[in-house]
Design a protein around this motif. Structure first.
Motif, PDB file in Angstrom:
ATOM      1  N   ILE A  47       0.878  -1.169   0.000  1.00 12.09           N
ATOM      2  CA  ILE A  47       0.000   0.000   0.000  1.00 12.09           C
ATOM      3  C   ILE A  47       0.912   1.215   0.000  1.00 12.09           C
ATOM      4  O   ILE A  47       1.693   1.413   0.930  1.00 12.09           O
ATOM      5  N   LEU A  48       0.847   2.004  -1.072  1.00 16.90           N
ATOM      6  CA  LEU A  48       1.766   3.137  -1.255  1.00 16.90           C
ATOM      7  C   LEU A  48       3.220   2.675  -1.198  1.00 16.90           C
ATOM      8  O   LEU A  48       4.086   3.331  -0.602  1.00 16.90           O
ATOM      9  N   ASP A  49       3.474   1.504  -1.801  1.00 16.28           N
ATOM     10  CA  ASP A  49       4.817   0.914  -1.871  1.00 16.28           C
ATOM     11  C   ASP A  49       5.375   0.508  -0.507  1.00 16.28           C
ATOM     12  O   ASP A  49       6.584   0.286  -0.360  1.00 16.28           O
ATOM     13  N   ILE A  50       4.524   0.406   0.493  1.00 18.92           N
ATOM     14  CA  ILE A  50       4.933  -0.040   1.832  1.00 18.92           C
ATOM     15  C   ILE A  50       4.183  -1.320   2.152  1.00 18.92           C
ATOM     16  O   ILE A  50       2.957  -1.378   1.984  1.00 18.92           O
ATOM     17  N   PRO A  51       4.868  -2.379   2.628  1.00 16.55           N
ATOM     18  CA  PRO A  51       4.189  -3.635   2.920  1.00 16.55           C
ATOM     19  C   PRO A  51       3.125  -3.471   4.014  1.00 16.55           C
ATOM     20  O   PRO A  51       3.259  -2.642   4.924  1.00 16.55           O
ATOM     21  N   VAL A  52       2.079  -4.274   3.903  1.00 17.99           N
ATOM     22  CA  VAL A  52       0.999  -4.241   4.897  1.00 17.99           C
ATOM     23  C   VAL A  52       1.534  -4.530   6.296  1.00 17.99           C
ATOM     24  O   VAL A  52       1.039  -3.981   7.285  1.00 17.99           O
ATOM     25  N   LEU A  53       2.565  -5.383   6.399  1.00 15.75           N
ATOM     26  CA  LEU A  53       3.142  -5.676   7.704  1.00 15.75           C
ATOM     27  C   LEU A  53       3.624  -4.397   8.389  1.00 15.75           C
ATOM     28  O   LEU A  53       3.411  -4.204   9.597  1.00 15.75           O
ATOM     29  N   SER A  54       4.260  -3.514   7.645  1.00 17.61           N
ATOM     30  CA  SER A  54       4.709  -2.243   8.216  1.00 17.61           C
ATOM     31  C   SER A  54       3.531  -1.364   8.601  1.00 17.61           C
ATOM     32  O   SER A  54       3.549  -0.691   9.641  1.00 17.61           O
ATOM     33  N   TRP A  55       2.481  -1.364   7.777  1.00 17.51           N
ATOM     34  CA  TRP A  55       1.287  -0.589   8.109  1.00 17.51           C
ATOM     35  C   TRP A  55       0.628  -1.102   9.382  1.00 17.51           C
ATOM     36  O   TRP A  55       0.127  -0.312  10.193  1.00 17.51           O
ATOM     37  N   ILE A  56       0.627  -2.419   9.552  1.00 15.89           N
ATOM     38  CA  ILE A  56       0.056  -2.989  10.783  1.00 15.89           C
ATOM     39  C   ILE A  56       0.853  -2.522  11.995  1.00 15.89           C
ATOM     40  O   ILE A  56       0.283  -2.160  13.040  1.00 15.89           O
ATOM     41  N   ALA A  57       2.177  -2.521  11.879  1.00 14.57           N
ATOM     42  CA  ALA A  57       3.019  -2.045  12.983  1.00 14.57           C
ATOM     43  C   ALA A  57       2.721  -0.585  13.295  1.00 14.57           C
ATOM     44  O   ALA A  57       2.597  -0.197  14.468  1.00 14.57           O
ATOM     45  N   LEU A  58       2.585   0.250  12.263  1.00 14.02           N
ATOM     46  CA  LEU A  58       2.272   1.659  12.489  1.00 14.02           C
ATOM     47  C   LEU A  58       0.905   1.833  13.135  1.00 14.02           C
ATOM     48  O   LEU A  58       0.729   2.676  14.033  1.00 14.02           O
ATOM     49  N   ALA A  59      -0.064   1.021  12.687  1.00  8.58           N
ATOM     50  CA  ALA A  59      -1.397   1.098  13.287  1.00  8.58           C
ATOM     51  C   ALA A  59      -1.376   0.679  14.751  1.00  8.58           C
ATOM     52  O   ALA A  59      -2.040   1.293  15.603  1.00  8.58           O
ATOM     53  N   MET A  60      -0.584  -0.338  15.075  1.00 10.66           N
ATOM     54  CA  MET A  60      -0.493  -0.789  16.463  1.00 10.66           C
ATOM     55  C   MET A  60       0.201   0.245  17.332  1.00 10.66           C
ATOM     56  O   MET A  60      -0.132   0.404  18.515  1.00 10.66           O
ATOM     57  N   ILE A  61       1.172   0.960  16.776  1.00 13.80           N
ATOM     58  CA  ILE A  61       1.815   2.043  17.528  1.00 13.80           C
ATOM     59  C   ILE A  61       0.790   3.122  17.863  1.00 13.80           C
ATOM     60  O   ILE A  61       0.715   3.611  18.999  1.00 13.80           O
ATOM     61  N   GLY A  62      -0.019   3.496  16.876  1.00 12.27           N
ATOM     62  CA  GLY A  62      -1.060   4.490  17.123  1.00 12.27           C
ATOM     63  C   GLY A  62      -2.071   4.024  18.150  1.00 12.27           C
ATOM     64  O   GLY A  62      -2.476   4.793  19.037  1.00 12.27           O
ATOM     65  N   LEU A  63      -2.493   2.757  18.041  1.00 10.23           N
ATOM     66  CA  LEU A  63      -3.447   2.206  19.016  1.00 10.23           C
ATOM     67  C   LEU A  63      -2.857   2.196  20.412  1.00 10.23           C
ATOM     68  O   LEU A  63      -3.527   2.559  21.394  1.00 10.23           O
ATOM     69  N   ALA A  64      -1.593   1.802  20.526  1.00  7.48           N
ATOM     70  CA  ALA A  64      -0.946   1.758  21.838  1.00  7.48           C
ATOM     71  C   ALA A  64      -0.829   3.154  22.440  1.00  7.48           C
ATOM     72  O   ALA A  64      -1.008   3.336  23.655  1.00  7.48           O
ATOM     73  N   LEU A  65      -0.535   4.155  21.620  1.00  9.59           N
ATOM     74  CA  LEU A  65      -0.464   5.528  22.119  1.00  9.59           C
ATOM     75  C   LEU A  65      -1.789   5.954  22.742  1.00  9.59           C
ATOM     76  O   LEU A  65      -1.820   6.587  23.805  1.00  9.59           O
ATOM     77  N   VAL A  66      -2.876   5.596  22.093  1.00  6.59           N
ATOM     78  CA  VAL A  66      -4.192   5.949  22.625  1.00  6.59           C
ATOM     79  C   VAL A  66      -4.474   5.184  23.916  1.00  6.59           C
ATOM     80  O   VAL A  66      -4.894   5.762  24.927  1.00  6.59           O
ATOM     81  N   ILE A  67      -4.227   3.867  23.916  1.00  6.51           N
ATOM     82  CA  ILE A  67      -4.540   3.053  25.092  1.00  6.51           C
ATOM     83  C   ILE A  67      -3.683   3.448  26.283  1.00  6.51           C
ATOM     84  O   ILE A  67      -4.182   3.622  27.406  1.00  6.51           O
ATOM     85  N   PHE A  68      -2.388   3.616  26.076  1.00  9.46           N
ATOM     86  CA  PHE A  68      -1.478   3.911  27.187  1.00  9.46           C
ATOM     87  C   PHE A  68      -1.729   5.302  27.770  1.00  9.46           C
ATOM     88  O   PHE A  68      -1.610   5.496  28.979  1.00  9.46           O
ATOM     89  N   ASN A  69      -2.042   6.266  26.907  1.00 14.71           N
ATOM     90  CA  ASN A  69      -2.060   7.665  27.343  1.00 14.71           C
ATOM     91  C   ASN A  69      -3.440   8.279  27.473  1.00 14.71           C
ATOM     92  O   ASN A  69      -3.586   9.316  28.132  1.00 14.71           O
ATOM     93  N   ARG A  70      -4.464   7.661  26.858  1.00 12.16           N
ATOM     94  CA  ARG A  70      -5.769   8.320  26.806  1.00 12.16           C
ATOM     95  C   ARG A  70      -6.911   7.489  27.374  1.00 12.16           C
ATOM     96  O   ARG A  70      -8.067   7.906  27.252  1.00 12.16           O
ATOM     97  N   THR A  71      -6.627   6.355  27.958  1.00 10.42           N
ATOM     98  CA  THR A  71      -7.700   5.508  28.472  1.00 10.42           C
ATOM     99  C   THR A  71      -7.490   5.214  29.953  1.00 10.42           C
ATOM    100  O   THR A  71      -6.376   5.302  30.466  1.00 10.42           O
ATOM    101  N   SER A  72      -8.580   4.834  30.614  1.00 16.34           N
ATOM    102  CA  SER A  72      -8.496   4.518  32.046  1.00 16.34           C
ATOM    103  C   SER A  72      -7.666   3.275  32.297  1.00 16.34           C
ATOM    104  O   SER A  72      -6.944   3.197  33.295  1.00 16.34           O
ATOM    105  N   ILE A  73      -7.734   2.300  31.398  1.00 14.89           N
ATOM    106  CA  ILE A  73      -6.966   1.069  31.622  1.00 14.89           C
ATOM    107  C   ILE A  73      -5.476   1.349  31.472  1.00 14.89           C
ATOM    108  O   ILE A  73      -4.642   0.796  32.204  1.00 14.89           O
ATOM    109  N   GLY A  74      -5.092   2.230  30.543  1.00 18.29           N
ATOM    110  CA  GLY A  74      -3.685   2.597  30.420  1.00 18.29           C
ATOM    111  C   GLY A  74      -3.177   3.285  31.676  1.00 18.29           C
ATOM    112  O   GLY A  74      -2.083   2.982  32.180  1.00 18.29           O
ATOM    113  N   ARG A  75      -3.973   4.215  32.214  1.00 14.98           N
ATOM    114  CA  ARG A  75      -3.582   4.875  33.465  1.00 14.98           C
ATOM    115  C   ARG A  75      -3.528   3.884  34.615  1.00 14.98           C
ATOM    116  O   ARG A  75      -2.695   4.004  35.515  1.00 14.98           O
TER     117      ARG A  75
END
Length: 342
Positions: A171-199
């Motif tokens: 996708i845009l010359d980047i493998p889906v595996l890399s996109w999955i890693a980027l998506a998981m980084i974004g998800l982790a940022l939200v969970i760790f910093n913006r949710t009650s369970i992360g706190r």
């Protein structure tokens, strides 16, 4: 009441000096500069993108492990979870070649979640030390993979093109595996910093007694961390076997050590309560650069192991020094807040 005011709590996770993320960025830049001096081709954008892609599974697993370590726990079974989940989806894909990939991914996520929840329940309800629980389940999950497969391998010719193609699709010359890693980084940022369970993860690792008085159940927080780690390991089970086109009992054997090392290098404290998504990702990338660069400069596998071990020890020493300084800041702030002279 003033002794437990919010400034004291804030100081407990503040570190003097440069943030770990800045130090790791500098270390990665220096490492790349040293490699480029001898092999300029290593630092081309295309090759660096390949290094990120090669490190994607480590990054994703490290994010799950970081959640567990934040709660003063550890999950040694992530690689065994990956192996068992990968074996299950490989056998399903081989037996039912027309099964939609989305179904196989959901199976991987669900099985990983179940395995992680099993770990979490033993830690939460039976109060067994996490290292003991996950050492046991590590063996159990590997054994289950052997029983299901009969010790046989599932090879690429038994896997459908769709099963093998997802991580490699571009996708845009980047493998889906890399996109999955980027998506998981974004998800982790939200969970760790913006949710009650992360706190709750940070609070449980920082001070379980204080977390309990604040209305947080430390046992439940640890359970949720193990569920998060297990689900991620399940996803990585599919990604691993589809990317490397093989599933067998010993797949990713010992990989849990790399996952823990990435967290420690990234500044996640083994004592709990301290860490960040950015540091974890950079710790995994630092390891990924080393593992990709050392063979290029003709360093033997045994020397690679020694170098990786030395880096882990140095990271632990740095973490310990930072936490000791943070503790002194807490004492000074507590003295000020209590109205006593320094």
């Amino acid at each position: 009441m003033s002794a437990i005011a919010s400034p004291t709590a804030t100081a407990s996770t503040r570190r003097p000096g440069l943030p770990r993320e800045v130090l790791l960025l500098g270390a990665c830049a220096i490492l790349l500069a040293l490699i480029a001096a001898r092999f300029p081709g290593f630092v081309t954008p295309a090759n660096l993108a390949n290094v990120f892609n090669d490190t994607s599974i480590l990054i994703v697993l490290a994010l799950g492990q970081a959640a567990v370590i934040l709660t003063r726990s550890i999950d040694l079974s992530v690689a065994a979870n990956l192996a068992l989940t990968g074996m299950v989806v490989s056998l399903l894909g081989a037996a039912h070649p027309d099964m939609p990939i989305v179904v196989l991914v959901l199976v991987a996520l669900g099985l990983g979640l179940a395995l992680g929840a099993f770990n979490g329940l033993l830690v939460w309800k039976l109060d067994i030390p996490p290292i003991v629980v996950t050492l046991g389940t590590l063996t159990i999950y590997r054994g289950m993979a052997f029983v299901l497969s009969g010790g046989a391998w599932v090879n690429s010719f038994q896997m459908s093109p769709a099963f093998l193609g997802l991580p490699r699709a571009l996708i845009l010359d980047i493998p889906v595996l890399s996109w999955i890693a980027l998506a998981m980084i974004g998800l982790a940022l939200v969970i760790f910093n913006r949710t009650s369970i992360g706190r709750a993860w940070f609070a449980t690792g920082g001070n379980p007694v204080a977390a309990l008085y604040a209305g947080i159940d430390p046992g439940r927080a640890r359970f949720m961390a193990f569920c998060f780690s297990g689900t991620i390991a399940g996803l990585c089970g599919y990604l691993w076997v589809s990317r490397y086109a093989v599933a067998y009992v010993d797949v990713a054997s010992g990989f849990e050590l790399d996952v823990i090392a990435a967290c420690v290098i990234g500044g996640v404290s083994i004592a709990g309560g301290i860490g960040s998504v950015g540091g974890t990702v950079l710790g995994a990338l630092f390891l990924g650069i080393i593992k990709n660069a050392l063979p290029v400069v003709n360093v033997s596998p045994f020397a690679q192991m020694a170098i990786s071990g030395a880096i882990i020890i140095a990271a632990v020493l740095l973490n310990t020094r930072s936490e000791r300084k943070a503790g002194r800041i807490i004492l000074r702030n507590t003295t000020v807040l209590s109205g006593k002279p320094t």
